[in-house]
Design an enzyme around this catalytic site. Structure first.
Site, PDB file in Angstrom:
ATOM      1  N   LYS B 208       8.186  32.011 -37.032  1.00 44.49           N
ATOM      2  CA  LYS B 208       9.321  31.627 -36.190  1.00 44.49           C
ATOM      3  C   LYS B 208      10.610  31.695 -36.993  1.00 44.49           C
ATOM      4  O   LYS B 208      10.746  31.000 -38.001  1.00 44.49           O
ATOM      5  CB  LYS B 208       9.155  30.204 -35.649  1.00 44.49           C
ATOM      6  N   GLU B 282       9.222  24.633 -48.985  1.00 39.01           N
ATOM      7  CA  GLU B 282      10.398  24.896 -49.818  1.00 39.01           C
ATOM      8  C   GLU B 282      11.540  24.179 -49.121  1.00 39.01           C
ATOM      9  O   GLU B 282      11.996  24.607 -48.067  1.00 39.01           O
ATOM     10  CB  GLU B 282      10.620  26.406 -49.938  1.00 39.01           C
ATOM     11  N   CYS B 316      19.759  26.406 -50.504  1.00 41.25           N
ATOM     12  CA  CYS B 316      19.031  25.187 -50.880  1.00 41.25           C
ATOM     13  C   CYS B 316      19.144  24.923 -52.374  1.00 41.25           C
ATOM     14  O   CYS B 316      19.063  23.785 -52.812  1.00 41.25           O
ATOM     15  CB  CYS B 316      17.578  25.286 -50.458  1.00 41.25           C
ATOM     16  N   GLU B 413      22.216  16.508 -49.498  1.00 46.18           N
ATOM     17  CA  GLU B 413      22.435  17.944 -49.445  1.00 46.18           C
ATOM     18  C   GLU B 413      23.462  18.237 -48.359  1.00 46.18           C
ATOM     19  O   GLU B 413      23.256  17.890 -47.195  1.00 46.18           O
ATOM     20  CB  GLU B 413      21.109  18.657 -49.133  1.00 46.18           C
TER      21      GLU B 413
END
Lengths: 288, 503
Positions: B208, B282, B316, B413
Site C-alpha cells: 500500500k 522503520e 526520518c 519528530e
C-alpha cells in the site's frame, strides 16, 4: 551415628550478589519423590526492576571488554559447569531426570558455553561487512549489543534451556535478566554459583526465581529491556509481544520443538547471537 | 560545485585575519525560472493493481491526489476496501504457490533486472510524476529518488540466485506473501526498498502506498506489466489508514514491513502480537548532527543544510538536532543563517529549487504547530526572508537556537524544514545529548579527528552514522534504527535476511 547434612539456602544471583526477594517471599520446591527440598525466593516485579538496574549498570563495561576477553570468560563458565558436572547431574536426577538424560543435559550445557565462547571474536566477521557503495565513501556495517535483554527460560530442560538462551545474548556484550524454570528453579540457583566464580562481572547475568504469571507482564513492558528471548507458550508470547510494542522492543522466541531438541547441534547458531544485535552502518568520505 | 578555494593565484594577496566579505544578493540576483517540462504521462484515473491487471475498486470509490505545489488535482486514485485487499492477497498467494516460489532464482532475478532497466528508461517521466505528486524539488526526484530506486532493483536482482550467500551456514527460504506499507516522503524509493528484496528472496507482495503519493507506485505497475512479471507477484492497493489496517490485519501475509511513524508502528506491533507473523519497522527519528570545533566548518554547514532541508525535512533520518561544540557555536550559526538565506524555496518543478512543497496541508499544519511550540517554549527562531508561492503548501527553512533538551522541538519528530540547535562542551556531553531520545535511527559527526569519529560511531545509539557527510544512501548499505526507530534493516546483505527464513 549419622551426620545431619547442612542444607543450602537457595538464593538467586543478581548484581553479582546472592539475594533474597525484597518481598521476603519464598516458595517450597519438592524433589521427584515429593519430599521437601528447599524454599526458593519468589522474586517480585520490584526484584525484576532492581535486576534490570544492575544489568544496565554492568552493560557498558561488559560491552567494552574485548571480544577475546568475553570469549575467555564464557569458556571459563564452561569450565565451571564441567567442574561441577556431578553435582549438576545429581541435582537434575533428584528432580526427576534419568541419570543418562541428566548427564547429557549437563555435558551439552558445558559444550554450548564453549561453542558460544568460540563465537565471541568471530560472529562479527560473519555478520558484518564492508559495503561497496556507489559513491566515494567508505561504508561498513558492524554489530552492536542491544543493551539489557530479558530471558525467560523453558521449564524443561531447566539448565540447558537457560544456558542456551543466555549464552548467545551475553557473548556480544548484552547483559541479561533471566527468569529461571518455574518447575526446576534450583538449576538456576546452581548456575548462579558458577557465574559467580567464572570471572563474569557482576550484573552481566542476573537470575530470578519466581512465577512466570507474576513476572511476564513486567518483562513485556519494562522499557529498559531492549529485547526479550523467551521459550514460552502461545498465551505468554502474545502477552510479551503486546507489552513489547509499547517501546518497540525486539522479541525472539527460541523454541526447539521438544525438550530433546535443545540438545541438538542446530539448537545453537550464530543467528541466535544475531537476534540480539543491532546493525550499525557508518559512512565516511574517501578523499584527501 | 567544485571549490576554487584551493587554487590560490599568486597574484591575489591572501587575506589575513579578516573574513571574506559576504556577497549581498538581496533580490537583485534572482534566478530565472527553469521549469522542468517533461510529460509525466499521468492518467486521469488510477485503478488498483491486482493479479497483474488494473482493476476498479469493489466499492467504486476514488479519491483525489493533488499537487502540493499548487493544490491542483492531478488524478483520482482507486480506494481499496477490505474486499480489494482480500483479492490482492488471494492473487499474491496464488502467485507464490503456482509460479514465483517455483521459479529458479536466476529467472526471478532477471525480472528484477528488467524492472530496473525499464525504470531507468522512463526516469525523467517518473521524476516529474514524483515531484508533481509529492512536492519534492525536481532536482532531488531526478538525481536521487528515481535513480536510487532503479539501483535498488538492480542490486537486489543479483541476490535472487545467490541466497545461499546471504546467511553463511544456512539457506534462505521465502516467507510467502508479504504485506508492505510505505510512507509519502520517498514514494517510489520506499517502494523499491520494500519490493526489491522481498521479490529477490522469492516472496510475493501486497503493498500500500501512502494516500497522498500513490501515483508513481501505480505508474510502476505499468512497468511491471511491461516487464511481464507474472500476475499476482506484486499487487498494489491504494488508500489511507483503513486500507492499511485491512492489509496489516489480513491473515494471509507471513510478514509485514512498515515504514512510517513510531505511533503507527507501535500500533502495528501490537496488532501482530500472538500471530507469529514476522515484522520489520522503520519508524521515526530525531537525529543528532554533531559538529566539533575542529570540523571543516564550511563543509559541515553544507552537511547541516543537506541534513535538515533535504526533501523539505520529510526524512526520518533528518539531522533535526544540531549539536554544536561551544567554541564554534556562534560561527556555525552565523554561517548557517547566511547559507539558508540563499536557499531557493518554491515551485518544486523549477530545476533551481532547493526546498519544494510540504507534502500535504495536514503536514504543513503539524509543522506550524511544532514551530509555534518552539517559540512559546522560548527558543529563538530564524527564518530567511524568502517569498513563498501564493498557492500550495510551503514552509520557510527554520532554525531554532537556544534550544534545550526538554523543548518539544528537540524531542518530537517534526518532519519538516525545522532545525533545532543545541550546544555542548565535551565529547561525553555530546554523546549523552545525542542518545537522550527514544529514537535511534541516524546520527552525524563532523570532526577532523579520526579516533573521535570511531569513538562516536561506537557510542551513538543509531543505526546509521554519517561521519563528515550526511543523508547518504545506497542499496548495498543497510538502513534502519535502534530503539523506537524500529527494527530490521533495509538494504545490503542484512536487509535480505529480513525477507526469508533460515533453513
Amino acid at each position: 551415628m549419622s551426620r545431619l547434612p547442612i542444607t543450602k539456602t537457595p538464593k538467586p544471583y543478581v548484581g553479582g550478589a546472592f539475594i533474597r526477594s525484597e518481598s521476603g517471599r519464598t516458595f517450597p520446591v519438592r524433589d521427584a519423590s515429593g519430599a521437601f527440598y528447599a524454599n526458593v525466593p519468589q522474586c517480585t516485579r520490584k526484584d525484576l526492576r532492581n535486576a534490570v538496574e544492575a544489568a544496565a549498570k554492568a552493560g557498558p563495561g561488559w560491552a567494552r571488554r574485548t571480544a577475546y576477553n568475553r570469549g575467555q570468560i564464557l569458556y571459563r563458565l564452561g569450565e565451571m559447569v564441567e567442574a561441577r558436572r556431578d553435582e549438576l547431574v545429581g541435582m537434575l536426577v533428584r528432580f526427576g531426570e534419568s541419570r543418562t538424560a541428566a548427564a547429557r543435559e549437563v555435558e551439552t550445557a558445558a559444550d554450548r558455553l564453549v561453542y558460544y565462547a568460540g563465537w565471541a571474536d568471530k560472529y562479527e566477521q560473519v555478520l558484518g561487512n564492508v559495503n561497496p557503495v556507489a559513491s566515494p565513501h567508505f561504508n561498513f556495517t558492524v554489530t552492536e549489543p542491544m543493551g539489557v535483554v530479558g530471558v525467560i527460560a523453558p521449564d524443561v530442560p531447566a539448565l540447558l534451556g537457560l544456558i542456551s538462551l543466555v549464552a548467545p545474548v551475553i557473548v556480544s556484550g548484552n547483559t541479561v535478566v533471566a527468569l529461571a524454570s518455574e518447575r526446576l528453579p534450583y538449576a538456576a540457583i546452581l548456575l548462579g554459583e558458577m557465574l559467580a566464580t567464572s570471572d563474569l562481572p557482576g550484573g552481566v547475568v542476573n537470575l530470578l526465581t519466581g512465577f512466570r504469571a507474576e513476572l511476564v507482564p513486567t518483562f513485556a513492558t519494562h522499557a529498559h529491556l531492549r529485547g526479550l528471548s523467551a521459550a514460552v507458550g502461545a498465551a505468554e508470547r502474545k502477552a510479551l509481544q503486546l507489552g513489547a510494542a509499547e517501546s518497540v522492543k525486539r522479541v525472539h522466541f527460541a523454541a526447539p520443538e521438544s525438550p530433546a531438541a535443545w540438545l541438538a547441534d542446530d539448537a545453537q547458531s550464530a543467528y541466535a547471537i544475531r537476534e540480539f544485535l543491532e546493525f550499525k552502518t557508518t559512512w565516511h568520505p574517501v578523499g584527501a | 560545485m567544485p571549490s576554487t578555494a584551493a587554487k590560490k593565484s599568486p597574484r591575489v594577496p591572501v587575506r589575513s585575519g579578516r573574513p571574506a566579505p559576504e556577497l549581498v544578493f538581496g533580490d537583485l540576483w534572482t534566478f530565472d525560472p527553469a521549469p522542468e517540462t517533461a510529460d509525466p504521462k499521468l492518467k486521469p484515473r488510477y485503478d488498483l493493481f491486482i493479479d497483474g491487471a488494473f482493476v476498479a475498486p469493489k466499492s467504486g470509490r476514488y479519491f483525489d491526489s493533488i499537487n502540493p505545489g499548487n493544490e491542483q488535482k492531478l488524478a483520482e486514485i482507486a480506494l481499496a476496501g477490505r474486499e480489494d485487499v482480500d483479492a490482492a492477497f488471494a492473487a499474491a498467494q496464488r502467485a507464490f504457490d503456482s509460479t514465483w516460489r517455483r521459479l529458479p532464482g536466476r529467472e526471478r532475478g532477471k525480472y528484477l533486472f528488467r524492472i530496473a532497466r525499464l525504470l531507468q528508461d522512463r526516469a525523467r517521466e517518473f521524476a516529474v510524476a514524483e515531484t508533481l505528486d509529492g512536492g519534492k524539488p525536481i532536482k532531488e526526484a531526478r538525481d536521487f529518488d528515481v535513480p536510487m530506486a532503479a539501483a535498488h532493483f538492480f542490486y537486489h536482482a543479483g541476490w535472487a540466485d545467490k541466497l545461499e550467500y546471504v546467511a553463511p551456514g544456512r539457506r534462505l527460504e521465502p516467507l510467502g506473501v508479504v504485506g508492505q506499507v510505505i510512507p509519502w516522503n520517498f514514494p517510489l524509493l520506499m517502494l523499491a526498498w520494500k519490493l526489491a528484496p522481498a521479490l529477490a528472496a522469492g516472496n510475493t507482495v501486497v503493498l500500500k502506498p501512502a494516500e497522498t503519493t500513490s501515483i508513481t507506485c501505480l505508474k510502476l505497475a505499468e512497468i511491471l506489466q511491461d516487464a511481464e512479471l507474472p500476475p499476482g507477484v506484486v499487487n498494489f492497493v491504494a488508500g489511507a489508514g483503513e486500507t492499511g489496517a485491512a492489509l496489516v490485519g489480513h491473515p494471509t501475509p507471513a510478514k509485514i514491513a512498515f515504514t512510517g511513524s513510531t505511533e503507527v508502528g507501535k500500533h502495528i506491533q501490537r496488532s501482530l502480537a500472538g500471530t507469529g507473523k514476522k515484522l520489520t519497522l522503520e519508524l521515526g527519528g530525531k537525529a543528532a548532527n554533531i559538529v566539533f570545533d575542529d570540523a571543516p566548518l564550511d563543509q559541515a554547514v553544507e552537511g547541516i543544510v543537506n541534513g535538515i532541508f533535504f526533501n523539505q525535512g520529510h526524512v526520518c533520518c533528518a539531522g533535526s538536532r544540531l549539536l554544536v561544540h561551544e567554541p564554534v557555536a556562534d560561527a556555525v550559526l552565523a554561517k548557517l543563517k547566511q547559507r539558508i538565506r540563499v536557499l531557493s524555496v518554491g515551485d518544486p518543478m523549477d530545476k533551481n529549487t532547493d526546498i519544494g512543497a510540504i507534502n500535504s496541508a495536514a503536514q504543513l499544519h503539524r509543522i506550524g504547530e511544532l514551530v509555534a511550540s518552539g517559540r512559546k517554549e522560548g527558543a529563538e527562531m530564524y527564518q530567511p526572508p524568502c517569498r513563498l508561492p501564493a498557492k500550495g503548501f510551503y514552509f520557510r527553512p527554520t532554525v531554532f537556537s537556544g534550544v534545550s533538551m526538554s523543548h518539544r522541538i528537540a524531542r518530537e519528530e517534526i518532519f519538516g524544514p525545522v532545525l533545532s540547535v543545541l550546544t555542548f562542551r565535551t565529547v561525553e556531553e555530546a554523546v549523552e545529548k545525542a542518545n537522550n531520545t527514544a529514537y535511534g535511527l541516524s546520527a552525524g559527526v563532523w570532526t577532523d579527528k579520526g579516533s573521535r569519529i570511531l569513538k562516536l560511531s561506537t557510542e551513538l545509539k543509531a543505526g546509521v552514522v554519517w561521519a563528515n557527510t550526511y543523508n547518504k544512501f545506497d542499496p548495498t548499505s543497510p538502513f534502519g534504527g535502534y530503539k523506537e526507530s524500529g527494527f530490521g534493516r533495509e538494504g545490503g546483505r542484512q536487509g535480505m535476511l529480513e525477507y526469508g527464513q533460515l533453513a
